[in-house]
Write an enzyme that holds these catalytic residues in place. Structure first.
Site, PDB file in Angstrom:
ATOM      1  N   GLY A 124       0.810  -1.212   0.000  1.00  0.00           N
ATOM      2  CA  GLY A 124       0.000   0.000   0.000  1.00  0.00           C
ATOM      3  C   GLY A 124       0.836   1.252   0.000  1.00  0.00           C
ATOM      4  O   GLY A 124       1.197   1.783   1.060  1.00  0.00           O
ATOM      5  N   LEU A 125       1.107   1.722  -1.196  1.00  0.00           N
ATOM      6  CA  LEU A 125       1.892   2.943  -1.362  1.00  0.00           C
ATOM      7  C   LEU A 125       0.993   4.100  -1.807  1.00  0.00           C
ATOM      8  O   LEU A 125       1.007   5.182  -1.211  1.00  0.00           O
ATOM      9  CB  LEU A 125       2.986   2.677  -2.417  1.00  0.00           C
ATOM     10  CG  LEU A 125       3.742   3.858  -2.995  1.00  0.00           C
ATOM     11  CD1 LEU A 125       4.573   4.515  -1.906  1.00  0.00           C
ATOM     12  CD2 LEU A 125       4.651   3.394  -4.127  1.00  0.00           C
ATOM     13  N   ARG A 275      -9.916 -17.223 -41.027  1.00  0.00           N
ATOM     14  CA  ARG A 275     -11.060 -16.378 -41.409  1.00  0.00           C
ATOM     15  C   ARG A 275     -10.975 -16.043 -42.906  1.00  0.00           C
ATOM     16  O   ARG A 275      -9.995 -15.419 -43.343  1.00  0.00           O
ATOM     17  CB  ARG A 275     -11.045 -15.094 -40.576  1.00  0.00           C
ATOM     18  CG  ARG A 275     -12.017 -14.029 -41.019  1.00  0.00           C
ATOM     19  CD  ARG A 275     -13.440 -14.420 -40.718  1.00  0.00           C
ATOM     20  NE  ARG A 275     -14.358 -13.311 -40.959  1.00  0.00           N
ATOM     21  CZ  ARG A 275     -15.672 -13.436 -40.992  1.00  0.00           C
ATOM     22  NH1 ARG A 275     -16.226 -14.631 -40.803  1.00  0.00           N
ATOM     23  NH2 ARG A 275     -16.434 -12.394 -41.194  1.00  0.00           N
ATOM     24  N   GLN A 343      -8.720  -5.263 -34.041  1.00  0.00           N
ATOM     25  CA  GLN A 343      -9.046  -4.860 -35.422  1.00  0.00           C
ATOM     26  C   GLN A 343      -9.088  -6.086 -36.343  1.00  0.00           C
ATOM     27  O   GLN A 343      -9.991  -6.221 -37.182  1.00  0.00           O
ATOM     28  CB  GLN A 343      -7.984  -3.862 -35.910  1.00  0.00           C
ATOM     29  CG  GLN A 343      -8.324  -3.223 -37.243  1.00  0.00           C
ATOM     30  CD  GLN A 343      -9.515  -2.274 -37.149  1.00  0.00           C
ATOM     31  OE1 GLN A 343      -9.889  -1.849 -36.059  1.00  0.00           O
ATOM     32  NE2 GLN A 343     -10.139  -1.993 -38.281  1.00  0.00           N
ATOM     33  N   GLY A 346     -12.235  -8.002 -36.358  1.00  0.00           N
ATOM     34  CA  GLY A 346     -13.440  -7.339 -36.861  1.00  0.00           C
ATOM     35  C   GLY A 346     -14.497  -7.202 -35.776  1.00  0.00           C
ATOM     36  O   GLY A 346     -14.172  -6.955 -34.608  1.00  0.00           O
ATOM     37  N   GLU A 370       2.373   0.606 -11.475  1.00  0.00           N
ATOM     38  CA  GLU A 370       3.799   0.504 -11.104  1.00  0.00           C
ATOM     39  C   GLU A 370       4.639   1.522 -11.868  1.00  0.00           C
ATOM     40  O   GLU A 370       5.742   1.238 -12.335  1.00  0.00           O
ATOM     41  CB  GLU A 370       4.313  -0.932 -11.276  1.00  0.00           C
ATOM     42  CG  GLU A 370       3.667  -1.844 -10.244  1.00  0.00           C
ATOM     43  CD  GLU A 370       4.443  -3.115  -9.931  1.00  0.00           C
ATOM     44  OE1 GLU A 370       3.786  -4.149  -9.863  1.00  0.00           O
ATOM     45  OE2 GLU A 370       5.669  -3.075  -9.722  1.00  0.00           O
ATOM     46  N   GLU A 374       5.079   7.944 -18.379  1.00  0.00           N
ATOM     47  CA  GLU A 374       5.793   9.206 -18.167  1.00  0.00           C
ATOM     48  C   GLU A 374       6.814   9.063 -17.037  1.00  0.00           C
ATOM     49  O   GLU A 374       7.919   9.612 -17.113  1.00  0.00           O
ATOM     50  CB  GLU A 374       4.797  10.334 -17.847  1.00  0.00           C
ATOM     51  CG  GLU A 374       3.891  10.736 -19.006  1.00  0.00           C
ATOM     52  CD  GLU A 374       2.778   9.718 -19.285  1.00  0.00           C
ATOM     53  OE1 GLU A 374       2.461   8.913 -18.384  1.00  0.00           O
ATOM     54  OE2 GLU A 374       2.238   9.721 -20.406  1.00  0.00           O
TER      55      GLU A 374
HETATM   56  C1  LIG Z   1      -5.661  -1.623 -11.141  1.00  0.00           C
HETATM   57  C2  LIG Z   1      -4.619  -0.880 -10.350  1.00  0.00           C
HETATM   58  C3  LIG Z   1      -3.812  -1.569  -9.459  1.00  0.00           C
HETATM   59  C4  LIG Z   1      -2.872  -0.865  -8.684  1.00  0.00           C
HETATM   60  N1  LIG Z   1      -2.171  -1.536  -7.713  1.00  0.00           N
HETATM   61  C5  LIG Z   1      -1.431  -0.809  -6.822  1.00  0.00           C
HETATM   62  C6  LIG Z   1      -0.843  -1.448  -5.666  1.00  0.00           C
HETATM   63  O1  LIG Z   1      -0.942  -2.660  -5.462  1.00  0.00           O
HETATM   64  N2  LIG Z   1      -0.165  -0.672  -4.776  1.00  0.00           N
HETATM   65  C7  LIG Z   1      -0.011   0.678  -4.953  1.00  0.00           C
HETATM   66  O2  LIG Z   1       0.597   1.334  -4.097  1.00  0.00           O
HETATM   67  N3  LIG Z   1      -0.546   1.317  -6.052  1.00  0.00           N
HETATM   68  C8  LIG Z   1      -1.248   0.595  -6.979  1.00  0.00           C
HETATM   69  N4  LIG Z   1      -1.816   1.240  -8.068  1.00  0.00           N
HETATM   70  C9  LIG Z   1      -1.597   2.666  -8.249  1.00  0.00           C
HETATM   71  C10 LIG Z   1      -0.762   3.021  -9.491  1.00  0.00           C
HETATM   72  O3  LIG Z   1       0.578   2.614  -9.299  1.00  0.00           O
HETATM   73  C11 LIG Z   1      -0.920   4.530  -9.724  1.00  0.00           C
HETATM   74  O4  LIG Z   1      -2.242   4.734 -10.193  1.00  0.00           O
HETATM   75  C12 LIG Z   1       0.089   5.067 -10.706  1.00  0.00           C
HETATM   76  O5  LIG Z   1       1.379   5.040 -10.158  1.00  0.00           O
HETATM   77  C13 LIG Z   1      -0.234   6.510 -11.135  1.00  0.00           C
HETATM   78  O6  LIG Z   1      -0.506   7.317 -10.034  1.00  0.00           O
HETATM   79  P1  LIG Z   1      -1.824   8.248 -10.044  1.00  0.00           P
HETATM   80  O7  LIG Z   1      -2.976   7.374 -10.378  1.00  0.00           O
HETATM   81  O8  LIG Z   1      -1.883   9.003  -8.761  1.00  0.00           O
HETATM   82  O9  LIG Z   1      -1.609   9.254 -11.261  1.00  0.00           O
HETATM   83  P2  LIG Z   1      -0.924  10.707 -11.159  1.00  0.00           P
HETATM   84  O10 LIG Z   1       0.359  10.611 -10.428  1.00  0.00           O
HETATM   85  O11 LIG Z   1      -1.948  11.668 -10.662  1.00  0.00           O
HETATM   86  O12 LIG Z   1      -0.627  11.019 -12.689  1.00  0.00           O
HETATM   87  C14 LIG Z   1      -1.650  11.491 -13.593  1.00  0.00           C
HETATM   88  C15 LIG Z   1      -1.012  11.663 -14.968  1.00  0.00           C
HETATM   89  O13 LIG Z   1      -0.006  12.696 -14.900  1.00  0.00           O
HETATM   90  C16 LIG Z   1       1.224  12.180 -15.386  1.00  0.00           C
HETATM   91  N5  LIG Z   1       2.332  12.838 -14.661  1.00  0.00           N
HETATM   92  C17 LIG Z   1       2.483  12.957 -13.328  1.00  0.00           C
HETATM   93  N6  LIG Z   1       3.607  13.634 -13.042  1.00  0.00           N
HETATM   94  C18 LIG Z   1       4.186  13.926 -14.235  1.00  0.00           C
HETATM   95  C19 LIG Z   1       5.369  14.627 -14.617  1.00  0.00           C
HETATM   96  N7  LIG Z   1       6.218  15.138 -13.703  1.00  0.00           N
HETATM   97  N8  LIG Z   1       5.664  14.748 -15.935  1.00  0.00           N
HETATM   98  C20 LIG Z   1       4.824  14.221 -16.866  1.00  0.00           C
HETATM   99  N9  LIG Z   1       3.680  13.573 -16.576  1.00  0.00           N
HETATM  100  C21 LIG Z   1       3.373  13.425 -15.269  1.00  0.00           C
HETATM  101  C22 LIG Z   1       1.161  10.681 -15.136  1.00  0.00           C
HETATM  102  O14 LIG Z   1       2.077   9.980 -15.968  1.00  0.00           O
HETATM  103  C23 LIG Z   1      -0.297  10.400 -15.458  1.00  0.00           C
HETATM  104  O15 LIG Z   1      -0.448  10.305 -16.868  1.00  0.00           O
HETATM  105  C24 LIG Z   1      -2.717   0.542  -8.871  1.00  0.00           C
HETATM  106  C25 LIG Z   1      -3.512   1.218  -9.810  1.00  0.00           C
HETATM  107  C26 LIG Z   1      -4.469   0.534 -10.517  1.00  0.00           C
HETATM  108  C27 LIG Z   1      -5.374   1.312 -11.456  1.00  0.00           C
END
Ligand SMILES: Cc1cc2nc3c(=O)[nH]c(=O)nc-3n(C[C@H](O)[C@H](O)[C@H](O)COP(=O)(O)OP(=O)(O)OC[C@H]3O[C@@H](n4cnc5c(N)ncnc54)[C@H](O)[C@@H]3O)c2cc1C
Length: 387
Positions: A124-125, A275, A343, A346, A370, A374
């Site tokens: 849980g990060l 196909r 695609q 179809g 993970e 970006e």
């Molecule tokens: C199905 C699923 C399973 C997951 N499992 C886990 C888990 O087990 N444990 C855990 O801790 N987390 C987990 N996560 C969380 C996941 O790792 C995060 O969602 C991910 O790291 C992105 O963080 P955020 O959603 O806060 O996006 P944000 O950090 O808010 O980013 C939003 C957008 O802005 C972009 N962005 C941000 N900063 C910059 C920058 N400086 N320059 C350019 N672009 C930028 C990002 O690339 C992204 O496109 C999970 C997520 C999902 C959906």
């Protein structure tokens, strides 16, 4: 660098491939449609020893290595990403931090049950304000009378709410210090939270685009009390430690994505040869066979990238940038191959029951979880000397 698999690695890969085709694939669409966690599949994976692959036999593991785990994850991802990520997150994010940084007592308590696959752990990060910028963590852990008292919320935590979840490692602010310029520096630490426990609430799961059979929840922690001895690793080293966990985890996610890209390729080759449209197979059109040739090139590149990162990790040489390259290249390969496969199928490609339609929905997260694409680019750019 030699990319040949050893006999043992090939044996595990073949075994998991056969298991994926025989046991996982037939029920993948059902669990996807029902959004249900595949307990019976996970139980059989536990019987095969998959959750213990990279851990020593003394701790209940199989005595293999991390690369072998990646090979297994790849084979599962080929037919069902939800099952693949359950193994990847359970081992790479759940058990690995305990194995790497746990005290003897912590390892003795947790590793046998986690390596057996009878218990699952989560990591849980992520929080509302701590995703890409993980230093934004607001969850706190205060040491009171020999116990950590934890308060905060986490989101998107994989494997955190199953019937067999027994542990979630959370990152929390355990103190603050003042930098020379007067700004505040958070002290981040990792703490083992056995579940269920008073004050720990697993909130209802999300309505996700894909990975429907993978378990993902928001978590609320209100005055959760665990012993001081549940600190995992050194106090204040939480940030450095989870960065290492994520570097390794990215190789396994790249393996998962490589499997997904391969699955889309396999389905496309089969369908394009069978196909018939306009009196001949669709694959006899160069536009289709070239599309599929490009899919093969993406799979090959993704696989080489994750093999390289894993080999570097095992050789004890720097692998951070290579793990990010592998994760980015493989994630994009999965998404691109899923789109192309859809695609090629179809109209049938647009039906949720079709495996490539599932791969299409599942693959998007491979460019987000993970570390987003970006974030991988940030790591690679930093390796090239950019700020
Ligand atoms: C199905 C699923 C399973 C997951 N499992 C886990 C888990 O087990 N444990 C855990 O801790 N987390 C987990 N996560 C969380 C996941 O790792 C995060 O969602 C991910 O790291 C992105 O963080 P955020 O959603 O806060 O996006 P944000 O950090 O808010 O980013 C939003 C957008 O802005 C972009 N962005 C941000 N900063 C910059 C920058 N400086 N320059 C350019 N672009 C930028 C990002 O690339 C992204 O496109 C999970 C997520 C999902 C959906």
């Amino acid at each position: 660098m030699n990319f040949d698999l050893t006999d043992d690695q090939q044996r595990v890969s073949d075994l998991v491939r056969e298991f994926a085709d025989r046991v996982v694939a037939p029920v993948a669409a059902k669990h996807d449609a029902e959004h249900s966690f595949p307990y019976e599949v996970v139980s059989q994976m536990a019987d095969l020893g998959l959750f213990g692959l990279p851990f020593p036999t003394e701790l209940g593991g199989q005595g293999k290595d991390y690369f072998t785990l990646c090979l297994a994850v790849e084979q599962l991802g080929r037919v069902d990403q939800s099952v693949g990520v359950t193994l990847e997150a359970g081992v790479g994010l759940g058990a690995m931090p305990v194995f790497r940084r746990g005290t003897d007592a912590q390892r003795e308590e947790w590793m046998p049950q986690l390596a057996s696959g009878r218990a699952l752990a989560g990591f849980g990060l992520t929080e509302a304000d701590a995703g890409s910028d993980a230093a934004g963590t607001k969850t706190t852990a205060e040491l009171i009378d020999g116990e950590w008292v934890i308060n905060g919320t986490k989101q998107f935590i994989t494997n955190s709410g199953t019937d067999i979840t027994r542990l979630v490692t959370i990152t929390a602010v355990t103190g603050e210090s003042t930098r020379a310029d007067g700004s505040i520096k958070k002290e981040l630490s990792a703490i083992l939270v056995p579940t269920p426990i008073a004050g720990f609430t697993v909130e209802p799961s999300y309505d996700k685009v894909g990975w429907h059979a993978s378990d993902t929840h928001p978590l609320t922690l209100r005055d959760v009390r665990v012993p001081e001895a549940n600190l995992l690793g050194e106090r204040g080293r939480g940030f450095a430690n989870f960065v290492q966990t994520l570097d390794e985890g990215r190789i396994a996610v790249a393996a998962l994505a490589t499997g997904a890209a391969q699955g889309c390729l396999d389905e496309s080759v089969r369908y394009a040869k069978s196909r018939n449209v306009f009196g001949r197979s669709i694959g006899s059109n160069q536009f289709i066979s070239f599309k599929i040739a490009r899919m093969q090139a993406r799979v090959h590149t993704a696989r080489l990238a994750y093999y390289d990162a894993a080999r570097r990790m095992h050789a004890g040489v720097p692998f951070k940038a290579q793990a990010s390259i592998a994760k980015m290249v493989a994630g994009e390969a999965a998404m691109d191959n899923a789109r192309d496969a859809t695609q090629i199928f179809g109209g049938y490609g647009f039906l949720n029951e079709n495996p490539v339609a599932r791969q299409y929905r599942d693959s998007k997260i491979l460019e987000i979880g993970e570390g987003t694409t970006e974030v991988q680019l940030m790591v690679i750019a930093r390796d090239l000397g950019f700020a």
